[in-house]
Motif scaffolding. Structure first.
Motif, short mmCIF file in Angstrom:
data_model
loop_
_atom_site.label_atom_id
_atom_site.label_comp_id
_atom_site.label_asym_id
_atom_site.label_seq_id
_atom_site.Cartn_x
_atom_site.Cartn_y
_atom_site.Cartn_z
N SER A 139 0.82 -1.21 0.00
CA SER A 139 0.00 0.00 0.00
C SER A 139 0.85 1.26 0.00
N ASN A 140 2.16 1.10 -0.18
CA ASN A 140 3.09 2.22 -0.22
C ASN A 140 3.48 2.54 -1.66
N PHE A 141 3.54 3.81 -1.96
CA PHE A 141 3.98 4.27 -3.28
C PHE A 141 5.09 5.29 -3.08
N TYR A 142 6.06 5.24 -3.97
CA TYR A 142 7.20 6.14 -3.87
C TYR A 142 7.39 6.84 -5.22
N LEU A 143 7.30 8.18 -5.20
CA LEU A 143 7.51 8.96 -6.41
C LEU A 143 8.93 9.51 -6.37
N ILE A 144 9.67 9.30 -7.43
CA ILE A 144 11.05 9.78 -7.52
C ILE A 144 11.09 10.91 -8.53
N SER A 145 11.49 12.07 -8.08
CA SER A 145 11.50 13.24 -8.96
C SER A 145 12.82 13.98 -8.88
N GLU A 146 12.98 14.87 -9.84
CA GLU A 146 14.18 15.69 -9.95
C GLU A 146 14.39 16.52 -8.68
N TYR A 147 15.63 16.62 -8.24
CA TYR A 147 15.96 17.46 -7.09
C TYR A 147 16.26 18.87 -7.58
N ILE A 148 15.57 19.84 -7.01
CA ILE A 148 15.78 21.25 -7.36
C ILE A 148 16.65 21.89 -6.28
N GLU A 149 17.82 22.35 -6.68
CA GLU A 149 18.72 22.98 -5.72
C GLU A 149 18.29 24.43 -5.52
N GLY A 150 17.96 24.76 -4.30
CA GLY A 150 17.51 26.11 -3.99
C GLY A 150 16.85 26.15 -2.63
N LYS A 151 16.20 27.26 -2.32
CA LYS A 151 15.53 27.43 -1.05
C LYS A 151 14.02 27.53 -1.26
N THR A 152 13.28 26.95 -0.32
CA THR A 152 11.84 27.13 -0.36
C THR A 152 11.51 28.56 0.06
N ALA A 193 4.12 27.51 1.31
CA ALA A 193 5.44 28.14 1.25
C ALA A 193 6.56 27.12 1.18
N ASN A 194 6.35 25.93 1.74
CA ASN A 194 7.41 24.90 1.68
C ASN A 194 7.28 24.02 0.45
N GLN A 195 6.33 24.35 -0.44
CA GLN A 195 6.15 23.61 -1.68
C GLN A 195 6.57 24.43 -2.90
N ILE A 196 7.15 25.61 -2.65
CA ILE A 196 7.62 26.47 -3.73
C ILE A 196 9.10 26.73 -3.51
N ILE A 197 9.93 26.42 -4.49
CA ILE A 197 11.38 26.53 -4.38
C ILE A 197 11.89 27.57 -5.37
N ARG A 198 12.79 28.45 -4.88
CA ARG A 198 13.47 29.37 -5.80
C ARG A 198 14.77 28.70 -6.24
N SER A 201 19.96 28.24 -9.77
CA SER A 201 20.61 28.49 -11.06
C SER A 201 20.08 29.74 -11.76
N ASP A 202 18.79 30.04 -11.61
CA ASP A 202 18.23 31.20 -12.32
C ASP A 202 17.21 31.97 -11.49
N PHE A 203 17.05 31.61 -10.20
CA PHE A 203 16.13 32.27 -9.28
C PHE A 203 14.66 32.15 -9.71
N LYS A 204 14.40 31.18 -10.55
CA LYS A 204 13.03 30.95 -11.00
C LYS A 204 12.27 30.14 -9.94
N LEU A 205 10.98 30.45 -9.77
CA LEU A 205 10.15 29.70 -8.84
C LEU A 205 9.75 28.37 -9.44
N MET A 206 9.88 27.32 -8.64
CA MET A 206 9.48 25.98 -9.05
C MET A 206 8.42 25.47 -8.07
N PHE A 207 7.36 24.87 -8.61
CA PHE A 207 6.25 24.40 -7.78
C PHE A 207 6.34 22.88 -7.61
N ILE A 208 6.49 22.44 -6.36
CA ILE A 208 6.41 21.00 -6.09
C ILE A 208 4.97 20.58 -6.37
N TYR A 209 4.81 19.58 -7.21
CA TYR A 209 3.45 19.24 -7.67
C TYR A 209 3.36 17.73 -7.88
N TYR A 210 2.39 17.13 -7.21
CA TYR A 210 2.14 15.69 -7.36
C TYR A 210 0.75 15.44 -7.92
#
Length: 332
Positions: A139-152, A193-198, A201-210
């Motif tokens: 009943s466990n699922f594991y999603l593996i996604s790209e690591y975004i280097e930056g700060k939330t 706020a902890n699901q959005i990462i700047r 590399s380019d200070f662009k906002l990235m949205f953690i999204y499942y």
């Protein structure tokens, strides 16, 4: 597991789905299993170990014969190294707390289709980390996604108290990027706020999204809790915790684009006063947050934020451009 046994297992998986869902969905699942596997790396369920069983003080173990665990990021997320491709990834652990086989079959099919959709989306959208793989173990699922280097956003604002102009500009930046998802007919549903990462590399906002997976987790938990209450019980409500960033229409199963506006407004309020949403008092008669006395904001910005988090869909901003127009006037 050799290639022949994998194919044999795949055939029976499809055959079972056909019995349960009918011929129309059989075709959808069939193509998902055949073609989505070209997009996602091959899943090795036999090598999957539960992350809950791993001693957190003894990282370095290999998950699914491929991912070396390096760091605990949260209760359900881990930083790992993909030893096959020598890159950092994030492993998200998702557990559906149900023992019902019907639910689990439905969830398994749902996760398969949803991850296939996410692969296609992340391939074409630079706002969301790339989904690389997923693994199922019971009943466990594991999603593996790209690591975004930056700060939330939480980390970015952790060391100073933002001014009202800082908050207005940040909300404008978030909503401007979020509009690109809305243009794709996507409601994010998990704006925090902890699901959005700047990105560094380019200070662009990235949205953690499942995708719809977080919502599916909640709905399953809610159903389980609801069913656990005796039919003639006088207990009011359901003993399940619900995220306070979810609007009333979202909780009712009818999310709107303005539901993301609601969540963004709550995030802005929380960042403004530095208090957890759970600790912000509410007017019991109206359900409105009583936050204005915790900061010295102008009436104009308070009015914008309050309209963003208005419970009534008739009063709340309906679209992001409406909010941006008022924010631009305030900033100018």
């Amino acid at each position: 597991m050799n290639i022949l046994s994998r194919r044999f297992d795949r055939i029976f998986w499809i055959f079972d789905a056909n019995i349960y869902y009918g011929s129309k969905v059989f075709t959808i699942v069939f193509f998902k299993r055949i073609f989505a596997s070209k997009q996602l790396d091959e899943k090795e369920e036999s090598g999957a170990i539960s992350l809950e069983a791993i001693n957190r003080s003894n990282l370095g173990q290999i998950f699914n014969n491929r991912y070396r665990l390096e760091q605990v990021l949260s209760d359900s997320s881990y930083l790992a190294i993909d030893i096959k491709r020598e890159r950092c990834v994030v492993i998200k652990h998702i557990q559906f707390k149900t023992n019902r086989s019907v639910y689990l079959n439905e969830i398994t099919n749902f996760i398969g289709l949803e991850t296939a959709r996410l692969v296609k989306l992340t391939d074409s959208c630079d706002l969301i980390p790339e989904l690389i793989d997923y693994v199922k173990a019971g009943s466990n699922f594991y999603l593996i996604s790209e690591y975004i280097e930056g700060k939330t956003i939480s980390e970015e604002l952790a060391n100073f108290q933002p001014s009202e102009l800082d908050i207005a500009k940040l909300i404008k930046e978030i909503l401007t990027e979020l509009q690109l998802l809305h243009d794709r007919n996507i409601i994010h549903k998990s704006i925090e706020a902890n699901q959005i990462i700047r990105r560094d590399s380019d200070f662009k906002l990235m949205f953690i999204y499942y995708g719809n997976i977080d919502e599916k987790c909640y709905r399953t938990m809610y159903d389980e809790c609801a069913d656990s209450i005796p039919k003639k019980s006088h207990v009011s409500g359901v003993p399940c915790s619900t995220p306070r960033t979810w609007s009333s229409e979202f909780l009712a199963g009818n999310p709107q684009f303005s539901s993301d506006i609601y969540a963004t407004g709550l995030m802005g309020i929380q960042l403004s006063i530095g208090i957890s949403l759970r600790d912000i008092p509410m007017n019991p008669a109206t359900g409105k947050y009583l936050w204005e006395n915790y900061c010295q904001f102008s009436d104009r910005l308070v009015s914008i934020l309050n309209r963003m988090v208005e419970d009534s869909l008739r009063i709340r901003y309906k679209t992001i451009p409406e909010v941006l127009d008022d924010l631009d006037l305030f900033i100018e």
